[in-house]
Design a protein around this motif. Structure first.
Motif, mmCIF file in Angstrom:
data_model
loop_
_atom_site.group_PDB
_atom_site.id
_atom_site.type_symbol
_atom_site.label_atom_id
_atom_site.label_comp_id
_atom_site.label_asym_id
_atom_site.label_seq_id
_atom_site.Cartn_x
_atom_site.Cartn_y
_atom_site.Cartn_z
ATOM 1 N N ASP A 53 0.834 -1.198 0.000
ATOM 2 C CA ASP A 53 0.000 0.000 0.000
ATOM 3 C C ASP A 53 0.872 1.253 0.000
ATOM 4 O OD1 ASP A 53 -1.617 2.198 0.779
ATOM 5 O OD2 ASP A 53 -2.948 0.904 1.929
ATOM 6 N N ILE A 54 0.904 1.971 -1.118
ATOM 7 C CA ILE A 54 1.734 3.168 -1.213
ATOM 8 C C ILE A 54 1.245 4.262 -0.261
ATOM 9 C CG2 ILE A 54 0.538 4.278 -3.151
ATOM 10 C CD1 ILE A 54 4.369 4.160 -2.470
ATOM 11 N N GLY A 55 -0.044 4.320 0.007
ATOM 12 C CA GLY A 55 -0.564 5.306 0.967
ATOM 13 C C GLY A 55 0.001 5.079 2.351
ATOM 14 N N LYS A 56 0.017 3.818 2.790
ATOM 15 C CA LYS A 56 0.601 3.504 4.099
ATOM 16 C C LYS A 56 2.108 3.717 4.077
ATOM 17 C CE LYS A 56 -3.006 0.431 5.664
ATOM 18 N NZ LYS A 56 -3.409 -0.871 6.127
ATOM 19 N N MET A 57 2.746 3.401 2.946
ATOM 20 C CA MET A 57 4.184 3.594 2.840
ATOM 21 C C MET A 57 4.539 5.076 2.957
ATOM 22 S SD MET A 57 6.999 1.929 2.680
ATOM 23 C CE MET A 57 6.616 0.288 2.082
ATOM 24 N N GLN A 58 3.736 5.937 2.334
ATOM 25 C CA GLN A 58 3.967 7.380 2.442
ATOM 26 C C GLN A 58 3.892 7.844 3.891
ATOM 27 O OE1 GLN A 58 2.277 8.774 -1.888
ATOM 28 N NE2 GLN A 58 1.083 9.352 -0.145
ATOM 29 N N GLY A 59 3.069 7.161 4.689
ATOM 30 C CA GLY A 59 2.912 7.544 6.085
ATOM 31 C C GLY A 59 4.090 7.213 6.973
ATOM 32 N N VAL A 60 4.988 6.334 6.522
ATOM 33 C CA VAL A 60 6.133 5.955 7.364
ATOM 34 C C VAL A 60 7.439 6.599 6.906
ATOM 35 C CG1 VAL A 60 5.075 3.762 8.047
ATOM 36 C CG2 VAL A 60 6.663 3.803 6.122
ATOM 37 N N TRP A 61 7.420 7.256 5.745
ATOM 38 C CA TRP A 61 8.626 7.890 5.202
ATOM 39 C C TRP A 61 8.593 9.399 5.385
ATOM 40 C CZ3 TRP A 61 13.039 6.233 2.587
ATOM 41 C CH2 TRP A 61 13.117 4.871 2.341
ATOM 42 N N ALA A 62 9.758 9.984 5.629
ATOM 43 C CA ALA A 62 9.919 11.434 5.522
ATOM 44 C C ALA A 62 9.975 11.718 4.023
ATOM 45 C CB ALA A 62 11.205 11.887 6.200
#
Length: 163
Positions: A53-62
């Motif tokens: 899930d790229i949306g969830k991935m965006q949430g863990v990255w600066a």
């Protein structure tokens, strides 16, 4: 040494350790809590990856121009958030149809004020988009920065271990 002298020396030593810890700016309890927070960030990253899930991935990255990603199939690092996002989408999420991650040990975490890194060994199982079952082990290192009260990833490097 008699018992009273031993107790006095122990008290002096404990006071010294307490002063040394406070001089570093973080108490043991605060360090333990931050360690738990970084471990939670590692778990959130694994969950985002397993969910493809790229949306969830965006949430863990600066989402910064200096973030770096190196996955096991990459031939070169992806540098900058746009390149990192593209790597996840095109090289990882488009490859896997199912993905399960199983940490084989608790990650080793080190925290230095607003930077932390975690290293661990993780089992990877899943199916690619062609339906082929894959199973292997990786060693991974992540670097996190503290943004407000959150630890966000700024670097991830995973290498497949030889079988």
């Amino acid at each position: 040494m008699n018992r009273l002298a031993t107790l006095a020396m122990t008290a002096v030593w404990l006071a010294f350790v307490g002063i040394a810890l406070r001089a570093g700016g973080i108490s043991y309890a605060e360090q333990r809590s931050e360690n738990d927070n970084v471990n939670a960030a590692v778990n959130a990253f694994h969950a985002a990856l397993a969910n493809l899930d790229i949306g969830k991935m965006q949430g863990v990255w600066a989402q910064e121009p200096y973030v770096v990603l190196i996955n096991p199939r990459d031939k070169a690092p992806a540098v900058g958030w746009d390149a990192v996002k593209k790597d996840w989408q095109e090289r990882v999420f488009e490859f896997w149809s199912e993905l399960k991650l199983s940490p084989k040990q608790t990650p080793h975490i080190h925290i230095d004020q607003t930077t932390a890194w975690a290293t661990g060994v993780v089992g990877v199982e899943g199916k690619n988009k062609s339906g082929q079952a894959l199973s292997f082990t990786i060693v991974e290192t992540q670097v996190y920065e503290k943004h407000g009260d959150r630890w966000l990833m700024v670097s991830h490097h995973a290498s497949r271990l030889p079988e």
